[in-house]
Design a protein around this motif. Sequence first.
Motif, PDB file in Angstrom:
ATOM      1  N   ILE A 126       0.834  -1.201   0.000  1.00 48.44           N
ATOM      2  CA  ILE A 126       0.000   0.000   0.000  1.00 48.44           C
ATOM      3  C   ILE A 126       0.868   1.249   0.000  1.00 48.44           C
ATOM      4  O   ILE A 126       0.594   2.217  -0.720  1.00 48.44           O
ATOM      5  CB  ILE A 126      -0.957  -0.002   1.216  1.00 48.44           C
ATOM      6  CG1 ILE A 126      -1.939  -1.175   1.122  1.00 48.44           C
ATOM      7  CG2 ILE A 126      -1.713   1.321   1.308  1.00 48.44           C
ATOM      8  CD1 ILE A 126      -2.834  -1.337   2.342  1.00 48.44           C
ATOM      9  N   GLN A 127       1.923   1.224   0.812  1.00 46.49           N
ATOM     10  CA  GLN A 127       2.859   2.365   0.873  1.00 46.49           C
ATOM     11  C   GLN A 127       3.412   2.679  -0.521  1.00 46.49           C
ATOM     12  O   GLN A 127       3.469   3.841  -0.952  1.00 46.49           O
ATOM     13  CB  GLN A 127       4.012   2.024   1.822  1.00 46.49           C
ATOM     14  CG  GLN A 127       5.146   3.048   1.858  1.00 46.49           C
ATOM     15  CD  GLN A 127       4.840   4.221   2.753  1.00 46.49           C
ATOM     16  OE1 GLN A 127       4.541   4.067   3.923  1.00 46.49           O
ATOM     17  NE2 GLN A 127       4.915   5.423   2.198  1.00 46.49           N
ATOM     18  N   ARG A 128       3.800   1.618  -1.237  1.00 49.07           N
ATOM     19  CA  ARG A 128       4.352   1.778  -2.584  1.00 49.07           C
ATOM     20  C   ARG A 128       3.301   2.380  -3.531  1.00 49.07           C
ATOM     21  O   ARG A 128       3.597   3.289  -4.314  1.00 49.07           O
ATOM     22  CB  ARG A 128       4.830   0.417  -3.097  1.00 49.07           C
ATOM     23  CG  ARG A 128       5.697   0.465  -4.352  1.00 49.07           C
ATOM     24  CD  ARG A 128       6.156  -0.939  -4.738  1.00 49.07           C
ATOM     25  NE  ARG A 128       6.812  -1.610  -3.620  1.00 49.07           N
ATOM     26  CZ  ARG A 128       6.307  -2.665  -2.973  1.00 49.07           C
ATOM     27  NH1 ARG A 128       5.140  -3.162  -3.332  1.00 49.07           N
ATOM     28  NH2 ARG A 128       6.971  -3.217  -1.965  1.00 49.07           N
ATOM     29  N   SER A 129       2.084   1.880  -3.449  1.00 45.45           N
ATOM     30  CA  SER A 129       1.015   2.377  -4.320  1.00 45.45           C
ATOM     31  C   SER A 129       0.677   3.832  -4.014  1.00 45.45           C
ATOM     32  O   SER A 129       0.474   4.639  -4.927  1.00 45.45           O
ATOM     33  CB  SER A 129      -0.240   1.506  -4.160  1.00 45.45           C
ATOM     34  OG  SER A 129       0.005   0.190  -4.599  1.00 45.45           O
ATOM     35  N   LEU A 130       0.618   4.175  -2.735  1.00 45.69           N
ATOM     36  CA  LEU A 130       0.332   5.567  -2.360  1.00 45.69           C
ATOM     37  C   LEU A 130       1.419   6.503  -2.864  1.00 45.69           C
ATOM     38  O   LEU A 130       1.137   7.618  -3.324  1.00 45.69           O
ATOM     39  CB  LEU A 130       0.203   5.677  -0.845  1.00 45.69           C
ATOM     40  CG  LEU A 130      -1.025   5.026  -0.197  1.00 45.69           C
ATOM     41  CD1 LEU A 130      -0.916   5.083   1.325  1.00 45.69           C
ATOM     42  CD2 LEU A 130      -2.313   5.703  -0.661  1.00 45.69           C
ATOM     43  N   SER A 131       2.677   6.053  -2.805  1.00 45.04           N
ATOM     44  CA  SER A 131       3.803   6.870  -3.270  1.00 45.04           C
ATOM     45  C   SER A 131       3.746   7.114  -4.769  1.00 45.04           C
ATOM     46  O   SER A 131       4.305   8.089  -5.280  1.00 45.04           O
ATOM     47  CB  SER A 131       5.125   6.197  -2.899  1.00 45.04           C
ATOM     48  OG  SER A 131       5.259   6.072  -1.498  1.00 45.04           O
ATOM     49  N   GLN A 132       3.043   6.207  -5.484  1.00 44.12           N
ATOM     50  CA  GLN A 132       2.902   6.339  -6.937  1.00 44.12           C
ATOM     51  C   GLN A 132       1.542   6.918  -7.320  1.00 44.12           C
ATOM     52  O   GLN A 132       1.141   6.851  -8.482  1.00 44.12           O
ATOM     53  CB  GLN A 132       3.110   4.964  -7.589  1.00 44.12           C
ATOM     54  CG  GLN A 132       4.515   4.409  -7.379  1.00 44.12           C
ATOM     55  CD  GLN A 132       4.652   2.961  -7.813  1.00 44.12           C
ATOM     56  OE1 GLN A 132       3.686   2.332  -8.249  1.00 44.12           O
ATOM     57  NE2 GLN A 132       5.859   2.423  -7.722  1.00 44.12           N
ATOM     58  N   ASN A 133       0.836   7.464  -6.322  1.00 45.16           N
ATOM     59  CA  ASN A 133      -0.481   8.096  -6.551  1.00 45.16           C
ATOM     60  C   ASN A 133      -1.496   7.130  -7.155  1.00 45.16           C
ATOM     61  O   ASN A 133      -2.334   7.532  -7.968  1.00 45.16           O
ATOM     62  CB  ASN A 133      -0.338   9.341  -7.439  1.00 45.16           C
ATOM     63  CG  ASN A 133       0.469  10.432  -6.778  1.00 45.16           C
ATOM     64  OD1 ASN A 133       0.299  10.716  -5.595  1.00 45.16           O
ATOM     65  ND2 ASN A 133       1.376  11.050  -7.533  1.00 45.16           N
ATOM     66  N   GLU A 134      -1.435   5.885  -6.773  1.00 45.69           N
ATOM     67  CA  GLU A 134      -2.381   4.885  -7.273  1.00 45.69           C
ATOM     68  C   GLU A 134      -3.590   4.796  -6.349  1.00 45.69           C
ATOM     69  O   GLU A 134      -3.492   5.029  -5.152  1.00 45.69           O
ATOM     70  CB  GLU A 134      -1.701   3.515  -7.382  1.00 45.69           C
ATOM     71  CG  GLU A 134      -0.583   3.467  -8.413  1.00 45.69           C
ATOM     72  CD  GLU A 134       0.148   2.143  -8.424  1.00 45.69           C
ATOM     73  OE1 GLU A 134       1.008   1.974  -9.303  1.00 45.69           O
ATOM     74  OE2 GLU A 134      -0.121   1.293  -7.549  1.00 45.69           O
ATOM     75  N   GLN A 135      -4.729   4.424  -6.945  1.00 42.75           N
ATOM     76  CA  GLN A 135      -5.946   4.241  -6.169  1.00 42.75           C
ATOM     77  C   GLN A 135      -5.925   2.868  -5.499  1.00 42.75           C
ATOM     78  O   GLN A 135      -5.836   1.842  -6.174  1.00 42.75           O
ATOM     79  CB  GLN A 135      -7.168   4.357  -7.064  1.00 42.75           C
ATOM     80  CG  GLN A 135      -7.600   5.794  -7.339  1.00 42.75           C
ATOM     81  CD  GLN A 135      -8.125   6.484  -6.083  1.00 42.75           C
ATOM     82  OE1 GLN A 135      -7.476   7.377  -5.566  1.00 42.75           O
ATOM     83  NE2 GLN A 135      -9.265   6.072  -5.598  1.00 42.75           N
ATOM     84  N   VAL A 136      -6.003   2.845  -4.188  1.00 45.65           N
ATOM     85  CA  VAL A 136      -6.017   1.579  -3.439  1.00 45.65           C
ATOM     86  C   VAL A 136      -7.104   1.624  -2.364  1.00 45.65           C
ATOM     87  O   VAL A 136      -6.898   1.183  -1.230  1.00 45.65           O
ATOM     88  CB  VAL A 136      -4.637   1.270  -2.815  1.00 45.65           C
ATOM     89  CG1 VAL A 136      -3.665   0.757  -3.843  1.00 45.65           C
ATOM     90  CG2 VAL A 136      -4.056   2.500  -2.103  1.00 45.65           C
ATOM     91  N   VAL A 137      -8.259   2.155  -2.730  1.00 46.57           N
ATOM     92  CA  VAL A 137      -9.366   2.253  -1.777  1.00 46.57           C
ATOM     93  C   VAL A 137      -9.707   0.877  -1.200  1.00 46.57           C
ATOM     94  O   VAL A 137      -9.928   0.736   0.009  1.00 46.57           O
ATOM     95  CB  VAL A 137     -10.614   2.863  -2.452  1.00 46.57           C
ATOM     96  CG1 VAL A 137     -11.843   2.700  -1.555  1.00 46.57           C
ATOM     97  CG2 VAL A 137     -10.391   4.333  -2.751  1.00 46.57           C
ATOM     98  N   GLY A 138      -9.743  -0.138  -2.060  1.00 48.33           N
ATOM     99  CA  GLY A 138     -10.097  -1.479  -1.604  1.00 48.33           C
ATOM    100  C   GLY A 138      -9.151  -1.997  -0.542  1.00 48.33           C
ATOM    101  O   GLY A 138      -9.584  -2.496   0.506  1.00 48.33           O
ATOM    102  N   LEU A 139      -7.847  -1.868  -0.785  1.00 50.26           N
ATOM    103  CA  LEU A 139      -6.857  -2.360   0.173  1.00 50.26           C
ATOM    104  C   LEU A 139      -6.875  -1.540   1.466  1.00 50.26           C
ATOM    105  O   LEU A 139      -6.747  -2.094   2.563  1.00 50.26           O
ATOM    106  CB  LEU A 139      -5.455  -2.325  -0.445  1.00 50.26           C
ATOM    107  CG  LEU A 139      -5.166  -3.358  -1.539  1.00 50.26           C
ATOM    108  CD1 LEU A 139      -3.757  -3.167  -2.087  1.00 50.26           C
ATOM    109  CD2 LEU A 139      -5.330  -4.785  -0.992  1.00 50.26           C
TER     110      LEU A 139
END
Length: 407
Positions: A60-73
Motif C-alpha cells: 500500500i505504501q508503494r502504491s500511495l507513493s505512486q499516486n495509485e488508487q487503493v481504496v479497496g486495500l
Amino acid sequence: MSSSEGNLETLNKQLLRSIHTSQGSPIPNVYLALRLSGDHNHTMETQYLNKITTDLHSDIQRSLSQNEQVVGLLSEYTMCILASCGNSHSVTFTVNDKTATLITHLKRQMHQEKESIDYSHTPLSNYFTFSGGILALCLAGVRVNVHLTAHLIMVIKHNTLANANMVGSADTMAMAGMALVCEKNAGFYTHNAAALDAALQKIKDTLEITRPDFHIGNKYSTPIAIMALVAMQSQKDLSATMLSLSADVQSGAYHNPMALSYALMGLQRRTYLDVKNMNCQNEQNTLTLEPVVEVDMEFEVEPIQKATVVVEVVKSSGVLHFYTVHVPKGASLLNALELIHRKNAGFTFAVESSQWGPFLSNVNGEHARQSDRRAWHILVDGIPLPEGINDFKINGPHVIIIRNTAY
C-alpha cells in the motif's frame, strides 16, 4: 458433532491452511473470516496479521507513493485492524516525507472518488470497492462525506449500481447494503433518512430473490448476500439457502482462499459489521491443523481425456479472432489459454494478480484497464464466467468468448 459443525470446522481448517499455501501478498478477507469465526488458532492468526502489517502495508505504501488508487486495500486493512481489536488511527504511511494515518489516506482517496463522481458520475474504482470504502470509514467511527452516501443511494434508486461496473450484481448490492446499514446504525446519514431506508429496502428485496437452487446470484455471491441480509436483519427464511451453501462447501465448490473466506463468514452468519465491536478476550482457541500425511499409492495411469474448447476473442473494435484447442479434462481456463498461446503465435495474453487470483489484462496486444473503464468479460457457453480463470475447470467441450467490454 453435527454435519453443519463438521462443515464449519473443515472450512475453518481449509482457510487456515491456505495461509501457508497461498502465494503473493496476504489476503485481508482471509484474516477477517478467521477473526470472525467461532473458533481460533491465535498463533497462526497473529502470524498472518503480522504479514498484513508488513507485506501488505509495504504494498500500500508503494502504491500511495505512486499516486495509485487503493481504496479497496485501505478499506480491508482498516477492517483487519479493527478485527484484531487494534486502533486503525494508529497505523500510518509516509508519502513524500509526510506522515498520515491509514484513516486519513482512506478519506483522501474517497474524496478522489467523490471528485470522479462529480466529474463523470461514476467512482474511480467500482461500486463494490466504493461501498467498501464507506463501510470501512463507518466501522472506524468516521463520519462519511454526505455526498458519497447520497450518491450510493441515488444509483440504487435508479438501478444503475450493478450496471456501472463489472463486479457481480449480488456482490455489489450486498456490499452497498452493509455500508448503508452501518451508516444508518451509526446515525451518520441524517440528510434524508427516508431515502436511506428506501435504498436498504430495495437491496433487501433484490437479495431475497433466490434461484431455483436457492443460491442468491450464483454460488460465489451467495455467501456475501447472506452476510448482507443478516446485517439488514432480513425476515426471509434463509434455511434453504444455508443448506445450499453447506452443500457447496461439502462438495468442495470453494477452493480459492477468497471464496473460502466468504463461505466461512456466510455459514456462520457473520458480517463485516461484527468487526465494529470485536471482543478479543476469552475467545475459543482450540483450532489446530493436523500434519499433512503423504501416502504413496500404486495406480494405473489412465489415458488422458481431452475436451475441445473454442475461444472467440472480441477486441474493442469488434474484430474477431477464433482459436480451437484440445485441453486435458480438469485443466483450468488459464491452462487452456497457455496452450493456445503455444500453438498459435498470433495469440498473446497477459494476466495481473488479484486477491481472487489472476485475471486477464491484455489479449492480443489490447489492454482492458479499470482506469479506462474496460475489462475482459468472459462468457462460457453464453454464461458469464462465475470464477477466476485459474479456478474454472474444463470438463467438457466449451465455447468461450473473451470480449473487451466497456462499463
